[in-house]
Design a protein around this motif. Structure first.
Motif, PDB file in Angstrom:
ATOM      1  N   GLN A 225      -5.674  -4.025  -2.708  1.00  0.00           N
ATOM      2  CA  GLN A 225      -6.814  -3.407  -3.404  1.00  0.00           C
ATOM      3  C   GLN A 225      -7.211  -2.100  -2.724  1.00  0.00           C
ATOM      4  OE1 GLN A 225      -8.286  -4.470  -6.365  1.00  0.00           O
ATOM      5  NE2 GLN A 225      -9.271  -2.461  -6.245  1.00  0.00           N
ATOM      6  N   TYR A 226      -7.121  -2.053  -1.402  1.00  0.00           N
ATOM      7  CA  TYR A 226      -7.383  -0.802  -0.683  1.00  0.00           C
ATOM      8  C   TYR A 226      -6.407   0.275  -1.135  1.00  0.00           C
ATOM      9  CZ  TYR A 226      -7.004   2.586   3.125  1.00  0.00           C
ATOM     10  OH  TYR A 226      -6.910   3.754   3.850  1.00  0.00           O
TER      11      TYR A 226
ATOM     12  N   ARG B 198      -8.499  -4.403  11.022  1.00  0.00           N
ATOM     13  CA  ARG B 198      -9.568  -5.335  10.676  1.00  0.00           C
ATOM     14  C   ARG B 198     -10.410  -4.835   9.513  1.00  0.00           C
ATOM     15  NH1 ARG B 198     -14.905  -6.419  11.488  1.00  0.00           N
ATOM     16  NH2 ARG B 198     -15.467  -8.603  11.911  1.00  0.00           N
ATOM     17  N   ASP B 199     -10.728  -3.549   9.524  1.00  0.00           N
ATOM     18  CA  ASP B 199     -11.676  -2.981   8.573  1.00  0.00           C
ATOM     19  C   ASP B 199     -11.211  -3.053   7.124  1.00  0.00           C
ATOM     20  OD1 ASP B 199     -14.163  -1.817   8.230  1.00  0.00           O
ATOM     21  OD2 ASP B 199     -13.373   0.225   8.226  1.00  0.00           O
ATOM     22  N   VAL B 200      -9.899  -3.084   6.887  1.00  0.00           N
ATOM     23  CA  VAL B 200      -9.415  -3.080   5.504  1.00  0.00           C
ATOM     24  C   VAL B 200      -8.843  -4.427   5.073  1.00  0.00           C
ATOM     25  CG1 VAL B 200      -8.967  -0.609   5.494  1.00  0.00           C
ATOM     26  CG2 VAL B 200      -7.136  -2.167   6.172  1.00  0.00           C
TER      27      VAL B 200
ATOM     28  N   ALA C  33     -14.036   2.225   4.030  1.00  0.00           N
ATOM     29  CA  ALA C  33     -12.785   2.529   3.340  1.00  0.00           C
ATOM     30  C   ALA C  33     -12.809   2.042   1.895  1.00  0.00           C
ATOM     31  CB  ALA C  33     -11.612   1.890   4.078  1.00  0.00           C
ATOM     32  N   ASN C  34     -13.798   1.222   1.554  1.00  0.00           N
ATOM     33  CA  ASN C  34     -13.975   0.699   0.198  1.00  0.00           C
ATOM     34  C   ASN C  34     -14.892   1.647  -0.566  1.00  0.00           C
ATOM     35  OD1 ASN C  34     -14.750  -0.672  -2.115  1.00  0.00           O
ATOM     36  ND2 ASN C  34     -15.113  -2.617  -1.077  1.00  0.00           N
ATOM     37  N   PRO C  35     -14.393   2.322  -1.616  1.00  0.00           N
ATOM     38  CA  PRO C  35     -15.243   3.303  -2.304  1.00  0.00           C
ATOM     39  C   PRO C  35     -16.512   2.699  -2.886  1.00  0.00           C
ATOM     40  CG  PRO C  35     -13.214   2.886  -3.533  1.00  0.00           C
ATOM     41  CD  PRO C  35     -13.043   2.257  -2.192  1.00  0.00           C
ATOM     42  N   ALA C  36     -16.464   1.438  -3.316  1.00  0.00           N
ATOM     43  CA  ALA C  36     -17.669   0.812  -3.864  1.00  0.00           C
ATOM     44  C   ALA C  36     -18.736   0.680  -2.778  1.00  0.00           C
ATOM     45  CB  ALA C  36     -17.330  -0.555  -4.444  1.00  0.00           C
ATOM     46  N   TYR C  37     -18.345   0.231  -1.598  1.00  0.00           N
ATOM     47  CA  TYR C  37     -19.313   0.106  -0.494  1.00  0.00           C
ATOM     48  C   TYR C  37     -19.766   1.473  -0.003  1.00  0.00           C
ATOM     49  CZ  TYR C  37     -21.348  -1.124   4.011  1.00  0.00           C
ATOM     50  OH  TYR C  37     -22.219  -1.252   5.077  1.00  0.00           O
TER      51      TYR C  37
END
Length: 691
Positions: free
Chosen positions: A303-304, A73-75, A85-89
């Motif tokens: 994108q991940y 779910r998270d990705v 898991a998102n470097p921007a966040y």
């Protein structure tokens, strides 16, 4: 005893993570990160516990499907913008000092999904303990320095390299690691819940594919599997290599195609081969930034994957490079007997997904120039190690491709047409391609010019024959290792090879490159660009971003590579099907390379086996197996190979002219305005006339 100790460490770490969920000793926003990641690990622990106590096979389909959604779910794209898991966040929420590193750690921990499903305790323990150690740092009154956090991660990877890397080596040569094979061979494939036992993200595509294959008649499944495995056998036959000396083969395939793969396993076993299934990599230590080969389902979020392609920047330094190389040598020594029995991979690819347009995030980890050099040095130094135990002149491969349901509403029609393309008449193409080779053997070089907006203007220098009666410059490639049938190819002479290669759109891996342009001088790439980032908001220098994308995705991180192959594809049937269904921009290079002239940057087609004679069906020896770069192996093997061979095709409709130019300046036209004009090739134009 060692396994008992690892199990005890696992139980202690899991217990500590459960305690952590109820604590408030770490300040926000870091507390939320540790709780979110701990919760994910504990979800994976439910699987691990069931695998360890033997109850996992009893889990029903509803539970498995629900778990799959929970773990991924998270990705998924709809949740990724607020995922650690998102470097921007992660950087926005946790700050520049820690965001990248903690995002990296979560990316490594997400490998727990595979580790749990396969019962790989040690890998889970490693990252459980790393998370706890970093959590302890954040419990102190003063926040830790970035270097303290970095050091925990660096030594976590480095210290366990001598245990995790050997497993990756073993996975590629040892058929006793058979968890995936047992699911393929023992499951009731009509109950699609079996798909969820692999641990991969299962979307509607995998279920649709498996259900579709279940509806096909047995003779169609056998035809698909037989074409695939017969190509593998022929690969040994045409190169004069002895398959009977080998005991194992690897199948790499996309989850959803188990009915075909099951039959392929039976076929390979009938040849005397045990089959193994190496998985896609989940650790940054093993990851190739430009591609991830192995068995598995499609990505839950490309994108991940793109954001984490350079995660090894956390630990890539000279000391780690040297340590990893030493461990690799020791691992192949340990598994040397198994490695020598390995025959090579049999690969099923898929195609048809919409084009992926990556977003370059400044928060994502990147290699420094020094790290890029170290990474490439490792690849160059590791290739001779692998070749010592898995000699390239003793192995072969085969590769075939099929569409996925995402290709559109006409998926089933396209799939059946793909089967037809993959089983075209071997003898017919062999005969026509020989006529093409006969003309090319008389040429000094080949001239290729694009049509319309295509700016291609290439001169490809050819090898010189010392005995035209017994030698040839091009291989007559029919349906063996590269399925479908349809190309003739050579290793060009680099000196004198020059010009511009341009194509409007081409897929390489998951990425669709737009207006891809490579320039060549003396057979080496002198310039590289694409238009993927033109007009993209937030990209300050789209030309540099496009150049970097080509260098990493097509050239394997090398700023310049030799032209390793020139070929002319003859599969006009595949081209007609692609145009009829409007899927030309969805096809993989495996099929597209048969649909016009194509060029491969990097190693030649004969890398690591240049000294092994290769004969065409007419009995002539194909002598253009080397170029000026591959010949450097005789002085320094690390300078001869790059571990890259990327094909780029110009489709027929973008071709103005392909001509064989003779030493006296006269020429023989082969293709004019997208049609074959050489006498004897008229049948190749019949599919084109249907357009």
């Amino acid at each position: 005893m060692e396994m008992e100790q690892i199990k005890e460490r696992y139980e202690l770490s899991a217990a500590r993570l459960r305690e952590l969920l109820g604590e408030e000793s770490v300040k926000e926003p870091y507390r939320d990160y540790f709780k979110q990641v701990s919760g994910f690990i504990l979800d994976c622990c439910q699987v691990m516990d069931a695998v360890l106590d033997g109850s996992f096979p009893d889990w029903d389909g509803d539970r498995l499907r629900s778990l799959n959604q929970t773990l991924y779910r998270d990705v998924l794209p709809e949740h990724y913008e607020t995922s650690y898991a998102n470097p921007a966040y992660a950087v926005k929420t946790l700050g520049e000092e820690y965001g990248q590193l903690l995002c990296f750690l979560y990316g490594e921990i997400r490998g727990d999904i595979l580790y749990a499903f396969e019962g790989r305790l040690l890998e889970m323990v490693i990252y459980n303990e790393a998370l706890i150690e970093i959590y302890n740092l954040f419990e102190e009154p003063e926040l830790p320095g970035r270097q303290e956090v970095h050091d925990v991660l660096y030594w976590c990877i480095s210290d366990y390299c001598d245990q995790t890397l050997p497993y990756r080596v073993r996975e590629g040569v040892d058929p006793s690691l058979d968890s995936m094979k047992r699911i393929i061979m023992d499951s009731d494939l009509t109950d699609l819940s079996y798909l969820y036992r692999f641990g991969d993200y299962i979307s509607g595509d995998e279920e649709t594919m498996a259900a579709f294959l279940n509806r096909l008649p047995e003779e169609t499944i056998r035809l698909m599997a037989d074409t695939f495995t017969e190509g593998y056998r022929k690969g040994f036959e045409v190169t004069g290599r002895d398959l009977s000396k080998k005991k194992t083969a690897a199948i790499r395939y996309p989850v959803g195609m188990e009915r075909v793969v099951r039959q392929a396993v039976k076929n390979l076993e009938a040849m005397g081969l045990s089959v193994l299934f190496p998985r896609k990599t989940v650790s940054s230590m093993d990851r190739n930034p430009s591609r991830n080969s192995g068995c598995g389902a499609g990505s839950p979020n490309k994108q991940y994957d793109y954001d984490h392609r350079y995660d090894s920047a956390v630990f890539m330094d000279k000391a780690f490079r040297d340590r990893k190389l030493a461990v690799l040598k020791a691992a192949y020594e340990q598994y040397g007997d198994l490695a020598r029995q390995y025959a090579g991979p049999a690969v099923i690819e898929t195609f048809g997904e919409p084009g992926f347009e990556p977003v370059n995030k400044p928060e994502a980890l990147q290699f420094t120039e020094k790290q890029q050099k170290l990474y490439l040095e490792y690849r160059n130094l590791s290739m001779p190690v692998v070749n010592e135990y898995v000699p390239g002149d003793e192995t072969s491969f085969t590769i075939i491709a099929f569409p996925v349901p995402a290709i559109g509403e006409r998926f089933e029609e396209i799939f059946k047409e793909t089967i037809r393309i993959n089983t075209l008449d071997y003898d017919l193409y062999r005969s026509m391609q020989q006529k093409l080779i006969d003309a090319l053997d008389q040429a000094e070089y080949v001239e290729i010019k694009g049509s319309g907006e295509n700016r291609t203007d290439m001169r490809v220098q050819l090898a010189v024959l010392s005995d035209a009666a017994t030698q040839t410059k091009f291989e007559n490639c029919v349906a063996d290792v590269n399925i479908p049938v349809g190309e003739v190819f050579t290793s060009p002479v680099l000196q004198g090879t020059e010009g511009i290669l341009n194509v409007g759109t081409v897929y390489v891996g998951d990425i669709q490159y737009k207006n891809l342009t490579l320039s060549f001088q003396d057979g080496r790439v002198a310039g590289a660009s694409c238009d993927n980032f033109l007009g993209v908001p937030g990209v300050s220098d789209p030309e540099e971003a496009g150049h970097n994308l080509v260098v990493q995705g097509i050239m394997g991180g090398h700023e310049n590579l030799p032209l390793g192959e020139f070929a002319i594809g003859t599969n006009t049937t595949a081209y007609e099907v692609a145009e009829r269904f409007g899927i030309l921009d969805r096809l993989p290079i495996l099929i597209v390379e048969k649909m016009g002239p194509h060029f491969a940057v990097g190693d030649t087609c004969y890398s690591w086996s240049e000294d092994t004679p290769m004969y065409n069906p007419d009995g002539k020896e194909m002598i253009a197996r080397d170029n000026e770069v591959s010949l450097l192996r005789r002085e320094d093997v690390s300078k001869a190979y790059f571990g890259v061979h990327t094909d780029i095709t110009i489709p027929y409709k973008e071709i103005k002219r392909v001509s064989a130019v003779h030493k006296d300046g006269s020429r023989t036209d082969l293709i004019v305005d997208g049609k074959f004009v050489l006498p004897g090739l008229e049948e190749l134009n019949l599919p084109l006339e249907q357009l």
